[in-house]
Design an enzyme around this catalytic site. Sequence first.
Site, PDB file in Angstrom:
ATOM      1  N   LYS A  67       0.836  -1.208   0.000  1.00  0.00           N
ATOM      2  CA  LYS A  67       0.000   0.000   0.000  1.00  0.00           C
ATOM      3  C   LYS A  67       0.873   1.262   0.000  1.00  0.00           C
ATOM      4  CE  LYS A  67      -3.797   2.507   0.867  1.00  0.00           C
ATOM      5  NZ  LYS A  67      -4.983   2.573   0.051  1.00  0.00           N
ATOM      6  N   LYS A 142      -0.489  11.746   4.474  1.00  0.00           N
ATOM      7  CA  LYS A 142      -0.213  10.716   5.490  1.00  0.00           C
ATOM      8  C   LYS A 142       0.518   9.534   4.866  1.00  0.00           C
ATOM      9  CE  LYS A 142      -3.281   7.761   6.105  1.00  0.00           C
ATOM     10  NZ  LYS A 142      -3.153   6.357   5.662  1.00  0.00           N
TER      11      LYS A 142
END
Length: 196
Positions: A67, A142
């Site tokens: 990811k 983030k």
Amino acid sequence: VADDAAAAGIGFLDAPVSGGVGGAQAGTLTFMVGGDPAAFETARPLFDVMGQKAVHCGAAGNGQAAKICNNMILGVTMLATCEAFALADRLGLDRQAMYDVVSTSSGQSWSMTTYCPAPGVGPESPADRDYAPGFAADLMLKDLRLSQAAAEAAGADTPMGRLAQGLYETFVEREGGSGRDFSAVLPWFERRRRGG
């Protein structure tokens, strides 16, 4: 957590997704799964119901690693796509013509053909809804920070990821990008001048 689960005889998987809100609603998510292969096979029917693809990436934590790497690519390619549109505007190139060329040429990417940051060009995207977030710029920041922390821990040189993090930090924290889609860097680039 995976070690504690294994010690208790519990299967554990980390399974982040790609596909955003639209993918969740349409059931077309891709799952990046880390953990024991037997636990993955046990959970596979759930992944099949919730998404279109589940990839076993290896040991626990590797789903998160996939990811982080995927979203670092996404952040970099979205920035490049938005820069190119802003440059095309300054050069007098019609946005639809730009899309028609790039979407079928070597510059093609998901950021261009699936999530085009230019309103009214390509398939419907957050750009067509005044950049209301499908994937918020805050979340991209983030993820880019996570990618750079992982790169530092692994001793990997990721200059494009580092630059993307810096640009999204500026956009989100100082230029009004918080709460907007991560593709809203296009109007931001449109306002910027070289060296700014």
